[in-house]
Design a protein around this motif. Structure first.
Motif: not given
Length: 449
Positions: A272, A327, A350, A425, A440
């Motif tokens: 992240y 992300r 993302k 995130a 994702s």
């Protein structure tokens, strides 16, 4: 004994010649006050008619030994007989000991470490050096004060260590409650010490030729943050109650955990990213974490000071291209708006653009602190990061709203906000379609949301 003007600066001389029953000094670091206190101790035990020993309580054993070394040096300079008795154990059962210097008058200077009980039952003058750093200041004072009952003097010398100390409580009473205990109060900041000649004394010892202005600028630049400068050198105690993430939380989560780009490329766990985009002189900081179980580990921090928009974008994109980067939350306030929009256009799901409002910053800050409180983060050991984490302060406005402010030596706590964005995130996303979550790689957690 008359003091030679060339031996002491003004503030040192005033301290030495102050014969008040209670005297206290709040001081900057490294201005020669302990050296002057050692001279004062030697002078008192060799004066005609002297009848009391001197008991010195330092923060720890090394400082206790250093104080006695200063006393020995003064005895030699004054050409008086002084016998170093080494370490003497005066209570074998409780293992209390002191480093002792004995003079021709048969009086002694005892230099002890910080155990308050070591002073119990003694009689004489007392010097409490770096009092605010002692583990139990209240107990130390309670035991030390009766030692001076039969004509002794109590001296307290210290820099500050926060607003909650007994030391700061005494200073507060002096200024705001009419000094009910009757202290003789002294205060010397680094600026005041410089104005009275401390830089010239330092140059004389080091062989350098640093100017007063240069010395002051260098010392300030070497501080990690404004809090350190104010507390250690300006006699302004730090208000720990306003610090949003305290040392205890930071210490519990520190580890050696940063990795290189190759590690991230081969990583099997989700990654992240948080990106705090700098404006003008602010840092731009990219923070990447690896989530192992329920703990987020620091893996990479990239600081982009003075970099062009395209250079920052290039650093961001190579990270967003990582297969395990799930992300990224990007600060879309001001200059960050274009960068976040372009990244979202290229990488789609993302990227989330985050505009810093008061409410958003509050949510980000509390989410990060909760991760520290729950020990769900591991951060790299880095003084600059510590300074930014410590630099954030929570304030309540007159209208009752919460706002977060903060500055460290080289940023506006940008490392804090990059890490807060990274934690954001990693939060579960609500209201996101199953197809996006599947793309994702987050679909495995969807049933928990």
């Amino acid at each position: 004994m008359k003091l030679r003007e060339d031996y002491f600066l003004g503030y040192q001389k005033r301290w030495i010649e102050d014969g008040a029953r209670l005297k206290i000094m709040e001081k900057s670091r490294q201005i020669g006050l302990t050296h002057a206190a050692a001279f004062s101790a030697v002078r008192r035990v060799i004066e005609k008619g002297a009848r009391l020993d001197i008991w010195v309580s330092s923060r720890d054993e090394p400082l206790a030994r250093l104080f006695l070394e200063d006393c020995k040096a003064w005895a030699q300079l004054l050409d008086v007989v002084a016998h170093d008795l080494g370490e003497i154990i005066f209570d074998r059962e409780k293992k209390f000991s002191a480093y002792v210097l004995e003079f021709a008058t048969k009086l002694r200077i005892y230099s002890l470490s910080s155990n308050p009980n070591a002073l119990a039952g003694k009689r004489g003058h007392v010097i409490l050096d770096e009092f605010a750093l002692h583990g139990d200041q209240r107990m130390l004072y309670r035991i030390a004060k009766p030692v001076t009952t039969w004509g002794g003097q109590l001296e307290i010398i210290s820099t500050h260590r926060g607003v909650g100390t007994v030391f700061n409580g005494i200073i507060h009473d002096i200024h705001h409650r009419g000094n009910p205990m009757g202290w003789s109060h002294h205060k010397v900041t680094l600026q005041e010490a410089i104005e009275q000649g401390v830089v010239e004394r330092i140059n004389g010892k080091t062989g350098e030729a640093e100017s007063r202005e240069g010395y002051l600028a260098r010392v300030r630049a070497e501080c990690l943050d404004e809090e350190q400068w104010l507390q250690e050198y300006c006699c302004v105690p730090a208000d720990e109650s306003s610090v949003f993430i305290g040392y205890d939380l930071i210490d519990a989560c520190e580890d050696d955990c940063l990795k290189d780009f190759e590690y991230l490329r081969k990583c099997e766990n989700p990654l992240y990213l948080g990106f705090d985009v700098g404006r003008k002189r602010d840092l731009s900081v990219i923070d990447v974490g690896e989530k192992v179980g329920d703990v987020m580990w620091d893996r990479m921090r990239i600081e982009l000071a003075g970099k062009t928009f395209s250079e920052q974008e290039a650093e961001l994109y190579r990270l967003l291209e990582l297969p395990k980067l799930k992300r990224a939350c990007i600060d879309a306030t001001g200059l960050g708006m274009q960068l976040a929009e372009r990244a979202k256009y290229r990488f789609g799901w993302k990227v989330e653009a985050v505009t810093f409002t008061g409410h958003v910053k509050e949510e980000l800050a509390y989410n990060l602190r909760m991760a520290f409180e729950d020990r769900r983060v591991r951060i790299t050991r880095d003084p600059l990061l510590r300074a930014d984490l410590r630099g954030i302060k929570k304030e309540v406005t007159t209208s009752g709203n919460i706002r977060f402010i903060g500055e460290s030596a080289d940023s506006h706590c940008d490392r804090f906000w990059a890490k807060a964005l990274r934690q954001e995130a990693a939060k579960p996303r609500r209201g996101v379609s199953a197809s996006v979550l599947m793309e994702s790689g987050e679909i495995v957690h969807y049933g928990d949301r």
